[in-house]
Every structure is written in C-alpha cells, then in structure tokens.
Design a protein around this motif. Structure first.
Motif, short mmCIF file in Angstrom:
data_model
loop_
_atom_site.label_atom_id
_atom_site.label_comp_id
_atom_site.label_asym_id
_atom_site.label_seq_id
_atom_site.Cartn_x
_atom_site.Cartn_y
_atom_site.Cartn_z
N GLN A 88 -2.86 -1.76 -7.40
CA GLN A 88 -3.77 -2.90 -7.61
C GLN A 88 -4.95 -2.55 -8.51
O GLN A 88 -5.63 -3.46 -9.01
N CYS A 105 -3.82 -11.77 -0.34
CA CYS A 105 -3.78 -10.52 -1.10
C CYS A 105 -4.82 -10.59 -2.21
O CYS A 105 -4.93 -11.62 -2.89
N LEU A 106 -5.55 -9.50 -2.41
CA LEU A 106 -6.58 -9.48 -3.45
C LEU A 106 -5.98 -9.66 -4.85
O LEU A 106 -6.68 -10.09 -5.76
N HIS A 140 1.94 -4.50 4.46
CA HIS A 140 1.51 -5.16 3.22
C HIS A 140 1.22 -4.13 2.13
O HIS A 140 1.68 -4.27 0.99
N HIS A 159 3.13 -3.02 -1.55
CA HIS A 159 2.52 -2.86 -2.88
C HIS A 159 3.06 -1.62 -3.59
O HIS A 159 3.28 -1.63 -4.80
CO CO Z 1 -2.20 -7.08 -1.34
#
Ligand code: CO
Length: 145
Positions: A49, A87-88, A129, A133
């Motif tokens: 991310q 989710c960011l 989660h 990713h």
């Molecule tokens: Co996320």
C-alpha cells in the motif's frame, strides 16, 4: 508516506518474501509504516500500500501493535462471519466480506523472532485483510456475500 489507491498495479502484485528482517531498509520502513497507519486512522497497513512489494504489514488493535514479516495463516476456523470492511487503498467503500472468525498465524516480528498468534474477531479479520494485500488481493476482489 503516501498510501496508494486502487487501481495502482503494485496493489495487485504478489509481494516478495523478506530475506532478512534486520536489513536497514526494513528496519527504517517499519516505523514509517506505523506512523502512516496511525495518521490514516487505519487498523492495519501492508507494505504494497505504500509501494513496497514485500511481505510486511503492521496492525494495531485494542492498543496492541503487531509487526508481521512473512506472515502465514496456519489454520482457519470453520465458523465464518460477514462484516462490512473498508480499506485505505479503496477509499469510501464498505463491502460485506466473509472471513474466518478465528485464525492461527505464524510470522517474524520486527526483531526477526519467530512468533505465532491465535486471533479472533476483529483482529483475525485484520490479519486476513492485510495478508490478502501481500497476495495482491483487495476487498473489491472478494466474492460478495
Ligand atoms: Co486494506
């Protein structure tokens, strides 16, 4: 650090295993990720991310901080729970997702020590989660229930 948003292709890559958790690059990245997660008020953050395709994520739940290097889910409960998840990297979306209520995870911590944890409820969801990713999977890819 800047958080990447879908459809950035880095988010869809399978992240690489970390050979040495004590590498300077990894040791410098960990506090930056913690800071970024806290600034974004997220429950967790995975390295892809922030544009690093490596198997590292941080989670903070009920005031406890977890740094997970090369995490592996060892078992999952038969009991599944559906909860809306955000989710960011997918801002503004809340999607109902089915996850195991209880899981066992093995990982290395920031000191490179072998750890295992049994998590349930929200923490188990956060682990699943963030590990998604690392495998290039986002909440919008999960089969909706
Ligand atoms: Co996320």
């Amino acid at each position: 650090m800047e958080i990447l948003h879908e459809p950035n292709p880095i988010l869809r890559k399978k992240a690489k295993k970390i050979k040495n958790p004590l590498d300077k690059e990894i040791q410098e990245l960990i506090p930056q990720m913690i800071e970024t997660m806290r600034a974004a008020k997220g429950l967790g953050l995975a390295a892809p991310q922030i544009g690093k395709s490596i198997r590292l994520c941080v989670i903070e739940e009920s005031g406890i901080l977890y740094v997970l290097i090369n995490p592996q889910i060892k078992s999952t409960s038969m009991e599944k729970i559906i909860t809306e998840e955000g989710c960011l990297s997918v801002p503004g979306k809340w999607i109902p997702i089915e996850r195991s209520d209880e899981i066992k995870v093995r990982y290395l911590n920031e000191k490179g020590e072998k750890c295992k944890i049994k998590a349930r409820g929200l923490l188990a969801r956060a682990f699943q989660h963030e590990i998604d990713h690392l495998n290039g999977i986002l909440i919008i890819d999960k089969k909706q229930k």
